[in-house]
Design an enzyme around this catalytic site. Structure first.
Site, short mmCIF file in Angstrom:
data_model
loop_
_atom_site.label_atom_id
_atom_site.label_comp_id
_atom_site.label_asym_id
_atom_site.label_seq_id
_atom_site.Cartn_x
_atom_site.Cartn_y
_atom_site.Cartn_z
N ARG A 69 -66.21 1.39 10.57
CA ARG A 69 -66.86 1.02 10.40
C ARG A 69 -67.56 2.34 9.97
O ARG A 69 -66.88 3.82 10.07
CB ARG A 69 -66.94 1.03 12.08
CG ARG A 69 -66.89 0.71 12.93
CD ARG A 69 -66.83 0.07 14.61
NE ARG A 69 -67.84 1.50 14.94
CZ ARG A 69 -67.74 1.96 16.41
NH1 ARG A 69 -67.16 0.80 16.64
NH2 ARG A 69 -68.41 2.40 17.14
N ARG B 62 -75.15 5.88 28.86
CA ARG B 62 -74.56 6.97 27.59
C ARG B 62 -75.60 8.49 28.18
O ARG B 62 -74.62 9.91 27.32
CB ARG B 62 -74.27 7.04 26.53
CG ARG B 62 -73.38 6.64 25.54
CD ARG B 62 -73.50 6.04 24.04
NE ARG B 62 -72.21 6.04 23.74
CZ ARG B 62 -71.22 4.65 23.07
NH1 ARG B 62 -71.69 4.10 23.35
NH2 ARG B 62 -70.77 5.25 22.12
N LYS C 96 -62.27 0.97 25.59
CA LYS C 96 -62.87 0.73 26.71
C LYS C 96 -63.20 -0.87 26.55
O LYS C 96 -63.21 -2.29 27.51
CB LYS C 96 -64.30 0.96 26.47
CG LYS C 96 -63.81 2.62 27.24
CD LYS C 96 -65.74 2.95 27.54
CE LYS C 96 -66.51 3.61 26.45
NZ LYS C 96 -65.69 4.15 25.08
N ARG D 253 -58.71 1.66 13.24
CA ARG D 253 -59.80 0.52 13.20
C ARG D 253 -60.32 0.51 12.76
O ARG D 253 -60.88 1.04 11.68
CB ARG D 253 -60.98 1.78 14.19
CG ARG D 253 -61.62 -0.06 14.81
CD ARG D 253 -62.31 0.42 16.60
NE ARG D 253 -63.31 1.55 16.04
CZ ARG D 253 -64.14 2.32 17.37
NH1 ARG D 253 -63.59 1.29 18.88
NH2 ARG D 253 -64.45 3.05 17.29
N ARG E 29 -69.80 12.25 17.15
CA ARG E 29 -69.55 11.53 18.80
C ARG E 29 -68.73 12.17 19.37
O ARG E 29 -68.92 12.26 20.84
CB ARG E 29 -68.73 9.88 18.57
CG ARG E 29 -69.67 9.38 17.51
CD ARG E 29 -68.75 8.30 16.84
NE ARG E 29 -67.96 7.04 17.46
CZ ARG E 29 -67.72 5.97 17.15
NH1 ARG E 29 -66.61 6.48 16.03
NH2 ARG E 29 -67.34 5.08 18.11
#
Ligand code: AMP
Length: 226
Positions: free
Chosen positions: A160, A88, A13, A127, A171
């Site tokens: 992260r 969310r 996204k 990432r 998550r």
């Protein structure tokens, strides 16, 4: 154009929002980015949010809703916006609806990035972000020029905390339970369009063009570009 991007972590996204923001000349509003910035600045909001974020849990609705309310009232949002990572929860969805009705700025479309587990794990595992400016890289798809160093500000790259395996699992559970119900919520409002989050940017762009055209939003895209 007023867009919401919906989908699991790792759906791409953020990457797509950056492309659209440039194309359409409208702001990319990412609550995750805003919260990480508050964290780096050690602001009161950042300090409140840190514990939730590190574990991959959601930051309480009232804090995030207020953050978005302030952001949407800024002048640049009047020409359109891309909301990435908000809403969310059902409560955030309801609040957003009321906020936008009050501003006479209804949503044009919600893009749901349907993404396979394999792609999610690969994207999140690789990432890295700059510890100084927050720019995102990927160890295989989008490497920095010098290993471990940000191209833009020379800050050091890090993973992260919520991209670690334990947090990713959490998550995804949180996403299924609290965020996925928004798919039906927007479908019932006839605002939902599904696209494959497994596609890479160029193919995704073509899929988006088709959707915008179908919804008569393409004029907006061309008009706003440049
Ligand atoms: P993201 O960059 O969108 O993956 O968000 C990173 C983290 O920020 C999430 O795991 C949450 O802890 C927090 N966060 C971002 N957006 C929201 C939101 N709309 N509601 C609650 N927490 C959020």
């Amino acid at each position: 154009m007023r867009l919401v991007l919906l989908g699991p972590p790792g759906a791409g996204k953020g990457t797509q929002a950056q492309v659209l923001s440039k194309d359409l000349n409208i702001p990319h509003i990412s609550t995750g980015d805003m919260l990480r910035e508050a964290l780096r600045a050690a602001s009161p909001l950042g300090l409140k949010a840190k514990g939730y974020m590190d574990q991959g849990a959601l930051v309480p609705d009232d804090l995030v809703i207020e953050l978005v309310r302030e952001r949407l009232s800024k002048p640049d949002a009047a020409k359109g916006f891309i909301l990435d990572g908000f809403p969310r929860t059902a409560e955030q969805g309801e609040s957003l609806g009321k906020m936008l009705a009050g501003l006479s700025m209804p949503l044009d479309v919600t893009l749901y990035f349907k993404t396979s587990m394999l792609v999610i794990i690969r994207r999140l595992g690789g990432r890295r972000i700059c510890s100084k400016c927050g720019k995102t890289y990927h160890m295989t798809n989008f490497r920095p020029k010098v290993d471990g160093v940000c191209d833009v500000c020379q800050g050091s790259l890090m993973q992260r905390p919520d991209d670690r395996e334990e947090a990713i699992e959490n998550r995804l559970v949180v996403y299924e339970k609290q965020t996925a119900p928004l798919i039906d919520y927007y479908k019932k409002k006839n605002l939902l369009e599904e696209i494959s989050g497994d596609l890479e940017v160029d193919d995704l762009n073509i899929a988006l063009e088709i959707i915008f055209k179908k919804r008569n939003l393409v004029g907006n895209r061309i008009q706003n570009a440049g």
